[in-house]
Design a protein around this motif. Structure first.
Motif, PDB file in Angstrom:
ATOM      1  N   PRO A  10      37.839  30.266  17.911  1.00 29.80           N
ATOM      2  CA  PRO A  10      36.999  29.596  16.921  1.00 29.80           C
ATOM      3  C   PRO A  10      37.763  28.443  16.279  1.00 29.80           C
ATOM      4  O   PRO A  10      38.947  28.586  15.981  1.00 29.80           O
ATOM      5  N   CYS A  11      37.093  27.310  16.099  1.00 33.26           N
ATOM      6  CA  CYS A  11      37.774  26.141  15.548  1.00 33.26           C
ATOM      7  C   CYS A  11      36.956  25.520  14.431  1.00 33.26           C
ATOM      8  O   CYS A  11      35.789  25.187  14.623  1.00 33.26           O
ATOM      9  N   TYR A  12      37.567  25.339  13.298  1.00 32.21           N
ATOM     10  CA  TYR A  12      36.917  24.633  12.203  1.00 32.21           C
ATOM     11  C   TYR A  12      37.881  23.570  11.696  1.00 32.21           C
ATOM     12  O   TYR A  12      38.938  23.893  11.164  1.00 32.21           O
ATOM     13  N   ASN A  13      37.535  22.310  11.909  1.00 35.61           N
ATOM     14  CA  ASN A  13      38.399  21.183  11.536  1.00 35.61           C
ATOM     15  C   ASN A  13      39.825  21.368  12.061  1.00 35.61           C
ATOM     16  O   ASN A  13      40.776  21.400  11.296  1.00 35.61           O
ATOM     17  N   GLU A  14      39.950  21.493  13.338  1.00 37.40           N
ATOM     18  CA  GLU A  14      41.269  21.744  13.927  1.00 37.40           C
ATOM     19  C   GLU A  14      41.752  20.587  14.799  1.00 37.40           C
ATOM     20  O   GLU A  14      42.472  20.791  15.759  1.00 37.40           O
ATOM     21  N   GLN A  15      41.344  19.349  14.463  1.00 38.35           N
ATOM     22  CA  GLN A  15      41.735  18.230  15.326  1.00 38.35           C
ATOM     23  C   GLN A  15      43.246  18.066  15.448  1.00 38.35           C
ATOM     24  O   GLN A  15      43.733  17.594  16.464  1.00 38.35           O
ATOM     25  N   ASN A  48      33.215  25.507  18.433  1.00 37.22           N
ATOM     26  CA  ASN A  48      33.277  24.588  17.308  1.00 37.22           C
ATOM     27  C   ASN A  48      32.346  25.084  16.208  1.00 37.22           C
ATOM     28  O   ASN A  48      31.130  25.101  16.350  1.00 37.22           O
ATOM     29  N   ASP A  49      32.960  25.495  15.094  1.00 38.97           N
ATOM     30  CA  ASP A  49      32.195  26.098  14.004  1.00 38.97           C
ATOM     31  C   ASP A  49      31.752  25.028  12.998  1.00 38.97           C
ATOM     32  O   ASP A  49      32.148  25.037  11.840  1.00 38.97           O
ATOM     33  N   GLY A  50      30.947  24.089  13.472  1.00 39.73           N
ATOM     34  CA  GLY A  50      30.422  23.045  12.586  1.00 39.73           C
ATOM     35  C   GLY A  50      31.502  22.207  11.927  1.00 39.73           C
ATOM     36  O   GLY A  50      31.400  21.882  10.740  1.00 39.73           O
ATOM     37  N   GLY A  79      31.387  30.298   9.587  1.00 44.84           N
ATOM     38  CA  GLY A  79      32.557  31.101   9.219  1.00 44.84           C
ATOM     39  C   GLY A  79      33.233  31.708  10.437  1.00 44.84           C
ATOM     40  O   GLY A  79      32.621  31.877  11.496  1.00 44.84           O
ATOM     41  N   HIS A  80      34.502  32.026  10.232  1.00 46.49           N
ATOM     42  CA  HIS A  80      35.351  32.512  11.317  1.00 46.49           C
ATOM     43  C   HIS A  80      34.734  33.685  12.094  1.00 46.49           C
ATOM     44  O   HIS A  80      34.659  33.664  13.328  1.00 46.49           O
ATOM     45  N   GLN A  81      34.264  34.721  11.373  1.00 45.59           N
ATOM     46  CA  GLN A  81      33.767  35.927  12.042  1.00 45.59           C
ATOM     47  C   GLN A  81      32.553  35.636  12.930  1.00 45.59           C
ATOM     48  O   GLN A  81      32.479  36.116  14.059  1.00 45.59           O
ATOM     49  N   LEU A 101      41.549  34.552  19.808  1.00 45.87           N
ATOM     50  CA  LEU A 101      42.742  34.116  19.079  1.00 45.87           C
ATOM     51  C   LEU A 101      42.428  32.906  18.219  1.00 45.87           C
ATOM     52  O   LEU A 101      41.388  32.273  18.387  1.00 45.87           O
ATOM     53  N   ASP A 102      43.339  32.603  17.273  1.00 44.84           N
ATOM     54  CA  ASP A 102      43.140  31.475  16.377  1.00 44.84           C
ATOM     55  C   ASP A 102      43.576  30.182  17.035  1.00 44.84           C
ATOM     56  O   ASP A 102      44.414  30.177  17.929  1.00 44.84           O
ATOM     57  N   ALA A 103      43.021  29.089  16.516  1.00 39.42           N
ATOM     58  CA  ALA A 103      43.312  27.790  17.106  1.00 39.42           C
ATOM     59  C   ALA A 103      44.670  27.248  16.694  1.00 39.42           C
ATOM     60  O   ALA A 103      45.200  26.350  17.324  1.00 39.42           O
ATOM     61  N   ASP A 104      45.245  27.803  15.630  1.00 41.20           N
ATOM     62  CA  ASP A 104      46.418  27.166  15.030  1.00 41.20           C
ATOM     63  C   ASP A 104      47.756  27.646  15.595  1.00 41.20           C
ATOM     64  O   ASP A 104      48.804  27.363  15.024  1.00 41.20           O
ATOM     65  N   PHE A 139      53.358  35.430  -1.087  1.00 39.55           N
ATOM     66  CA  PHE A 139      52.041  35.632  -1.674  1.00 39.55           C
ATOM     67  C   PHE A 139      51.056  36.163  -0.638  1.00 39.55           C
ATOM     68  O   PHE A 139      50.389  37.162  -0.842  1.00 39.55           O
ATOM     69  N   LYS A 140      51.017  35.493   0.534  1.00 37.79           N
ATOM     70  CA  LYS A 140      50.081  35.891   1.588  1.00 37.79           C
ATOM     71  C   LYS A 140      50.405  37.316   2.060  1.00 37.79           C
ATOM     72  O   LYS A 140      49.529  38.130   2.313  1.00 37.79           O
ATOM     73  N   ARG A 141      51.721  37.580   2.169  1.00 34.57           N
ATOM     74  CA  ARG A 141      52.144  38.886   2.662  1.00 34.57           C
ATOM     75  C   ARG A 141      51.701  39.996   1.713  1.00 34.57           C
ATOM     76  O   ARG A 141      51.139  40.997   2.119  1.00 34.57           O
ATOM     77  N   GLU A 211      45.742  22.833   7.770  1.00 34.92           N
ATOM     78  CA  GLU A 211      45.928  23.821   6.705  1.00 34.92           C
ATOM     79  C   GLU A 211      45.023  25.028   6.877  1.00 34.92           C
ATOM     80  O   GLU A 211      44.035  24.987   7.601  1.00 34.92           O
ATOM     81  N   SER A 212      45.396  26.115   6.183  1.00 39.29           N
ATOM     82  CA  SER A 212      44.643  27.361   6.275  1.00 39.29           C
ATOM     83  C   SER A 212      43.227  27.172   5.747  1.00 39.29           C
ATOM     84  O   SER A 212      43.011  26.485   4.766  1.00 39.29           O
ATOM     85  N   LYS A 213      42.265  27.768   6.458  1.00 44.46           N
ATOM     86  CA  LYS A 213      40.880  27.711   5.992  1.00 44.46           C
ATOM     87  C   LYS A 213      40.530  28.974   5.221  1.00 44.46           C
ATOM     88  O   LYS A 213      39.371  29.246   4.953  1.00 44.46           O
ATOM     89  N   TYR A 214      41.559  29.765   4.939  1.00 41.75           N
ATOM     90  CA  TYR A 214      41.336  30.976   4.161  1.00 41.75           C
ATOM     91  C   TYR A 214      42.073  30.920   2.830  1.00 41.75           C
ATOM     92  O   TYR A 214      43.101  31.548   2.659  1.00 41.75           O
ATOM     93  N   PRO A 215      41.557  30.127   1.880  1.00 43.69           N
ATOM     94  CA  PRO A 215      42.191  30.159   0.563  1.00 43.69           C
ATOM     95  C   PRO A 215      41.899  31.502  -0.104  1.00 43.69           C
ATOM     96  O   PRO A 215      41.093  32.286   0.412  1.00 43.69           O
TER      97      PRO A 215
HETATM   98  N1  UDP Z   1      37.757  29.168  11.307  1.00 42.89           N
HETATM   99  C1  UDP Z   1      36.432  29.026  11.711  1.00 42.89           C
HETATM  100  N2  UDP Z   1      35.473  28.825  10.755  1.00 42.89           N
HETATM  101  C2  UDP Z   1      35.751  28.792   9.406  1.00 42.89           C
HETATM  102  C3  UDP Z   1      37.109  28.973   9.022  1.00 42.89           C
HETATM  103  C4  UDP Z   1      38.089  29.165   9.992  1.00 42.89           C
HETATM  104  O1  UDP Z   1      36.122  29.056  12.895  1.00 42.89           O
HETATM  105  O2  UDP Z   1      34.837  28.614   8.614  1.00 42.89           O
HETATM  106  C5  UDP Z   1      38.810  29.379  12.347  1.00 42.89           C
HETATM  107  C6  UDP Z   1      39.995  28.423  12.253  1.00 42.89           C
HETATM  108  O3  UDP Z   1      39.740  27.223  12.921  1.00 42.89           O
HETATM  109  C7  UDP Z   1      41.105  29.239  12.906  1.00 42.89           C
HETATM  110  C8  UDP Z   1      40.731  30.664  12.557  1.00 42.89           C
HETATM  111  O4  UDP Z   1      39.356  30.655  12.180  1.00 42.89           O
HETATM  112  O5  UDP Z   1      41.091  29.110  14.311  1.00 42.89           O
HETATM  113  C9  UDP Z   1      41.590  31.227  11.440  1.00 42.89           C
HETATM  114  O6  UDP Z   1      41.573  30.375  10.339  1.00 42.89           O
HETATM  115  P1  UDP Z   1      42.888  29.967   9.537  1.00 42.89           P
HETATM  116  O7  UDP Z   1      44.014  29.738  10.485  1.00 42.89           O
HETATM  117  O8  UDP Z   1      42.547  28.841   8.639  1.00 42.89           O
HETATM  118  O9  UDP Z   1      43.147  31.286   8.685  1.00 42.89           O
HETATM  119  P2  UDP Z   1      44.568  31.959   8.304  1.00 42.89           P
HETATM  120  O10 UDP Z   1      45.361  32.040   9.581  1.00 42.89           O
HETATM  121  O11 UDP Z   1      45.192  31.048   7.332  1.00 42.89           O
HETATM  122  O12 UDP Z   1      44.210  33.286   7.757  1.00 42.89           O
END
Ligand code: UDP
Ligand code: MG
Length: 316
Positions: A10-15, A48-50, A79-81, A101-104, A139-141, A211-215
């Motif tokens: 899943p990718c959200y703003n991952e250019q 591509n999640d919009g 959203g990611h899920q 898996l994540d895009a990052d 903090f995240k941990r 940057e993380s999309k999970y604030p």
């Molecule tokens: N993601 C998505 N849609 C969203 C937010 C995130 O598809 O609305 C994707 C994002 O591109 C990444 C994955 O979900 O591939 C995990 O997100 P992120 O790395 O930002 O989260 P973290 O690793 O910080 O928990």
């Protein structure tokens, strides 16, 4: 028969990360095809999640240059899920197994081969579990650990330190497809499907770029969603809380009665104000918890689609 494997990302703003991620994944897939571990019909599927940036253009380019890249464009940001689910449900129709898996590049892509080995041994679900969290901020941990604890206490059993890096076989995906709930919490649902499972340990890296999309705010709502979609324990806790408060009030009643019988005057103001605020707070809290579930029911009965696929870029 060599198995068709789909990587679902899943990718959200991952250019910023996609060029590197696609390069690394392509290399790994080529290696696995060469070693005869997977079929050459295997795909790397980006969902591509919009995104608001260039993500979809990059995916389209990748697909045009190499049909190993598949693109799934969602009509909205869901959203990611849900993005992950869209990818997995598409993969179900083409692949023998899918790895999410994540895009990052935080999920160590070096262990993809281990996932596939376990799948070839006959496992239906293979969970990626972080062996360390050294690269996460303190903090995240700590928030993540609090999250797993809270989930457990609240009755939603999830695998500790497993995010959404996992392999699922076709029949596990077919099982997943039967869970129609709108608020799908994959980490809670997948263990419910059953079948034989295994674990692959990996090191969690730092985000490659972007940057993380999970604030924190999103993380909190993710935790609430996770709990409410897996368990009704919070509602039961209200019952216990109510019983406790009622007992305390009875004890207080008896105490004041005795004081009064002994001929003292009971100071009214303090007790009234304290009980007023105390009980008021508890009622609001309880209403909030019940409301959370009512909201969930409302969303579920509408049965709105969890995702809408605007376009699928797929070539055999
Ligand atoms: N993601 C998505 N849609 C969203 C937010 C995130 O598809 O609305 C994707 C994002 O591109 C990444 C994955 O979900 O591939 C995990 O997100 P992120 O790395 O930002 O989260 P973290 O690793 O910080 O928990
Ligand atoms: Mg990440």
């Amino acid at each position: 028969m060599k198995k068709i494997i789909w990587l679902v990302i899943p990718c959200y703003n991952e250019q910023e990360v996609l060029p590197e991620t696609s390069r690394q994944l392509e290399e790994i897939m080529r290696g696995l095809i060469k070693k005869d571990k997977i079929s050459d019909k295997s795909k790397i599927a980006f969902v591509n999640d919009g995104s608001k940036d260039n993500t979809w253009n990059i995916i389209t380019d990748l697909h045009e240059k190499n049909p190993m890249f598949t693109g799934i464009n969602l009509a909205h940001n869901k959203g990611h899920q849900n993005a992950l689910l869209a990818g997995l449900m598409t993969a179900k129709d083409y692949a023998d197994a899918a790895i999410s898996l994540d895009a990052d590049l935080q999920d160590d892509v070096g262990v993809i081969e281990q996932f596939i080995d376990k799948f070839n041994e006959g496992k239906d679900v293979v969970y990626g579990v972080r062996s360390t969290r050294a690269t996460d901020t303190v903090f995240k941990r700590s928030t993540a650990h609090a999250f797993y604890k809270l989930m457990k206490v609240m009755g939603a059993d999830t695998l500790q330190d497993h995010a959404d890096y996992r392999l699922m076989s076709k029949r596990a995906l077919e099982g997943l497809a039967k869970y129609k709930e709108v608020n799908l919490f994959l980490r809670g649902i997948v263990p419910m499907i059953g079948y034989e499972t295994d674990v692959v340990y990996y090191e969690r890296h730092e985000r490659f770029a972007g940057e993380s999309k999970y604030p924190l705010k999103k993380m909190l709502s993710f935790a609430v969603d996770g709990i409410t979609s897996c368990s009704v324990k919070p509602i039961r806790m209200i019952t216990s809380l109510g019983t406790l408060v009622f007992t305390v009030s009875i004890v207080m009643l008896i105490y004041f009665l005795i004081v009064w019988l002994l001929g003292h005057t009971v100071q009214g103001w303090t007790t009234i104000v304290i009980s007023l605020w105390g009980i008021g707070g508890l009622i609001l809290l309880s209403l909030g918890i019940i409301g959370e579930y009512v909201g969930k029911i409302y969303m579920e009965v509408k049965e709105r689609p969890r995702f809408i696929i605007e376009k699928l870029l797929y070539k055999e």
